[in-house]
Design an enzyme around this catalytic site. Structure first.
Site, short mmCIF file in Angstrom:
data_model
loop_
_atom_site.label_atom_id
_atom_site.label_comp_id
_atom_site.label_asym_id
_atom_site.label_seq_id
_atom_site.Cartn_x
_atom_site.Cartn_y
_atom_site.Cartn_z
N GLU A 19 -9.93 2.43 1.43
CA GLU A 19 -8.49 2.14 1.46
C GLU A 19 -8.22 0.93 2.35
O GLU A 19 -9.01 0.62 3.25
CB GLU A 19 -7.75 3.40 1.98
CG GLU A 19 -6.25 3.28 2.13
CD GLU A 19 -5.50 3.00 0.84
OE1 GLU A 19 -5.81 2.00 0.15
OE2 GLU A 19 -4.56 3.75 0.53
N ASP A 63 -0.89 4.32 6.64
CA ASP A 63 0.39 4.08 7.31
C ASP A 63 1.04 5.45 7.56
O ASP A 63 0.70 6.13 8.52
CB ASP A 63 1.22 3.17 6.39
CG ASP A 63 2.52 2.72 6.99
OD1 ASP A 63 2.59 2.54 8.21
OD2 ASP A 63 3.49 2.54 6.22
P1 5GP Z 1 0.95 5.28 3.25
O1 5GP Z 1 2.32 5.15 3.89
O2 5GP Z 1 1.00 6.17 2.06
O3 5GP Z 1 -0.09 5.68 4.26
O4 5GP Z 1 0.55 3.82 2.79
C1 5GP Z 1 0.70 3.43 1.47
C2 5GP Z 1 0.48 1.97 1.23
O5 5GP Z 1 1.52 1.23 1.89
C3 5GP Z 1 -0.79 1.31 1.75
O6 5GP Z 1 -1.94 1.57 0.95
C4 5GP Z 1 -0.37 -0.14 1.66
O7 5GP Z 1 -0.51 -0.62 0.34
C5 5GP Z 1 1.10 -0.09 2.05
N1 5GP Z 1 1.27 -0.51 3.45
C6 5GP Z 1 1.46 0.26 4.53
N2 5GP Z 1 1.55 -0.50 5.66
C7 5GP Z 1 1.40 -1.79 5.26
C8 5GP Z 1 1.38 -3.06 5.95
O8 5GP Z 1 1.50 -3.19 7.19
N3 5GP Z 1 1.20 -4.16 5.16
C9 5GP Z 1 1.05 -4.11 3.80
N4 5GP Z 1 0.89 -5.25 3.16
N5 5GP Z 1 1.06 -2.93 3.12
C10 5GP Z 1 1.22 -1.80 3.86
#
Ligand code: 5GP
Length: 184
Positions: free
Chosen positions: A107, A111
């Site tokens: 991954e 986040d």
């Molecule tokens: P989750 O919130 O489900 O852990 O993260 C889902 C997705 O949000 C990550 O795989 C990524 O694609 C996007 N994401 C989360 N934080 C960031 C960030 O700081 N930068 C970018 N470009 N995408 C992020």
């Protein structure tokens, strides 16, 4: 609709380099060695969660010295408020049965933890030999579900980052380093 981004606009959103390409390369070699050492002789399937992990996957798989296969998945989790629904929409699924493999999910960033929490549940239900999660970046301050990756290359503060596969509005994935973005 045509999207126009001038070079000036593009450069203007790169606030500062957070992790250099040299630091990434060193950490990727270490992660590749860790995976090679822990799975020696067993069938491995690396599963890249698209799109953000495609650059990391390309480098990580070349840092692995034992036989491994590659798979790609595109997934999006749905939730209400701070609660993960456990419903994950698979926009593109793996092209094989994982039951004969040690699966390593690759991954870009954890986040809130919702996506991986759901993807892990989904893949575990398919009975792999084992399942681990390797993430390039971890933002533990943002977590809303109880999820801990097995291996994280870098832990970062609550910043929006771009580069090395991570986008802002589908741009910046091609930067060779990870930068903090100036986004409002
Ligand atoms: P989750 O919130 O489900 O852990 O993260 C889902 C997705 O949000 C990550 O795989 C990524 O694609 C996007 N994401 C989360 N934080 C960031 C960030 O700081 N930068 C970018 N470009 N995408 C992020």
């Amino acid at each position: 609709m045509e999207k126009i981004c001038t070079q000036e606009e593009f450069d203007g959103k790169i606030k500062r380099v957070l992790i250099s390409k040299e630091e990434i390369a060193t950490a990727v070699q270490k992660a590749g060695k860790m995976i090679s050492d822990s799975y020696d002789g067993k069938p491995i399937l690396l599963v890249s969660i698209l799109k953000g992990s495609f650059v990391f996957m390309a480098d990580l798989c070349r840092a692995i010295t034992v036989p491994c296969e590659i798979g790609f998945m595109s997934a999006k989790s749905y939730y209400s408020g701070t609660v993960s629904s456990g419903i994950v929409q698979i926009n593109m699924d793996l092209d094989r049965d994982v039951s004969g493999y040690h699966v390593v999910i690759v991954e870009d960033i954890v986040d809130t933890g919702r996506t991986l929490n759901d993807v892990v549940k989904l893949l575990k239900a398919r009975n792999p030999l084992s399942l681990r999660v390797v993430t390039l970046l971890d933002k533990p301050d943002r977590r809303v579900v109880d999820f801990t990756p097995d291996y994280s290359l870098f832990t970062i503060p609550d910043l929006f980052v771009i580069g090395y596969g991570l986008d802002y509005a589908e741009l910046y994935r091609n930067l060779p380093y990870i930068a903090e973005a100036s986004v409002e």
